[in-house]
Write a protein that holds these residues in place. Structure first.
Motif, short mmCIF file in Angstrom:
data_model
loop_
_atom_site.label_atom_id
_atom_site.label_comp_id
_atom_site.label_asym_id
_atom_site.label_seq_id
_atom_site.Cartn_x
_atom_site.Cartn_y
_atom_site.Cartn_z
N SER A 43 0.85 -1.19 0.00
CA SER A 43 0.00 0.00 0.00
C SER A 43 0.89 1.25 0.00
O SER A 43 2.11 1.15 0.19
N LEU A 44 0.30 2.43 -0.17
CA LEU A 44 1.09 3.66 -0.16
C LEU A 44 1.72 3.90 1.21
O LEU A 44 2.85 4.38 1.29
N GLY A 45 1.01 3.57 2.28
CA GLY A 45 1.58 3.71 3.62
C GLY A 45 2.79 2.82 3.82
O GLY A 45 3.81 3.23 4.39
N GLN A 46 2.70 1.57 3.33
CA GLN A 46 3.83 0.65 3.42
C GLN A 46 4.99 1.13 2.56
O GLN A 46 6.15 1.00 2.94
N GLY A 55 3.98 13.06 2.23
CA GLY A 55 2.93 13.04 1.22
C GLY A 55 3.45 12.53 -0.11
O GLY A 55 4.64 12.60 -0.39
N MET A 56 2.53 11.99 -0.91
CA MET A 56 2.84 11.56 -2.28
C MET A 56 1.77 12.17 -3.17
O MET A 56 0.60 12.21 -2.81
N TYR A 61 -1.37 10.28 -1.02
CA TYR A 61 -1.01 9.81 0.31
C TYR A 61 -0.59 11.01 1.15
O TYR A 61 0.17 11.86 0.70
N GLU A 62 -1.10 11.08 2.39
CA GLU A 62 -0.67 12.10 3.34
C GLU A 62 -0.50 11.46 4.70
O GLU A 62 -1.36 10.71 5.15
N SER A 63 0.63 11.74 5.33
CA SER A 63 0.90 11.20 6.65
C SER A 63 0.09 11.97 7.69
O SER A 63 -0.03 13.18 7.62
N THR A 64 -0.44 11.25 8.66
CA THR A 64 -1.19 11.90 9.75
C THR A 64 -0.38 11.88 11.03
O THR A 64 -0.89 12.18 12.09
#
Length: 152
Positions: free
Chosen positions: A112-115, A134-135, A143-146
């Motif tokens: 996944s994008l998080g992985q 972020g991507m 994708y955005e990191s929280t």
């Protein structure tokens, strides 16, 4: 200026021949480089850029320019703050150092994008010095990191 049918066909015939000659020449140059790749040449110095000018009968084969390397540096500047000029410094850090457009970071697997973000931050070439926040694909955020701890 108006021309008769015969004159127009003669001019078009020359243009079509020039297009065919140029296309054949470029295809030949491209396939010379493809053959080098198929023969297993991995040294980037063996590959060439080719330029052709059929009008002046000039063919140039040259080495590609060295790629621009990303490197760390300190950006210095000045800004105005309340009527005073304040000197500023900001560290610009390249991760990894001397990275070029010819280099790559190989991450294998279906994820996944998080992985993928975690795999990038833990990759040995990056020495753990990169945080993906972020991507993006064009203007769309995919994708955005929280994780707010990265701002603390």
């Amino acid at each position: 200026k108006n021309e008769d049918r015969h004159k127009c066909r003669m001019i078009a015939g020359r243009i079509i021949a020039a297009i065919a000659t140029t296309t054949a020449s470029i295809t030949g140059f491209v396939f010379l480089e493809v053959y080098k790749h198929l023969l297993g040449m991995e040294d980037i110095n063996k590959f060439n850029w080719n330029t052709i000018n059929l009008a002046t009968n000039i063919i140039i084969s040259e080495m590609p320019a060295d790629p621009k390397q990303k490197y760390s540096w300190v950006k210095k500047g000045e800004r105005e703050d309340g009527g005073k000029i304040v000197k500023t410094e900001a560290a610009i850090i390249a991760v990894p150092e001397n990275f070029t457009c010819y280099d790559f970071i190989d991450i294998k697997g279906d994820m996944s994008l998080g992985q993928l973000a975690k795999a990038i931050t833990s990759h040995e070439k990056l020495q753990g010095g990169l945080t993906v926040t972020g991507m993006f694909a064009g203007k769309a955020s995919i994708y955005e990191s929280t994780d707010i701890s990265i701002y603390e």
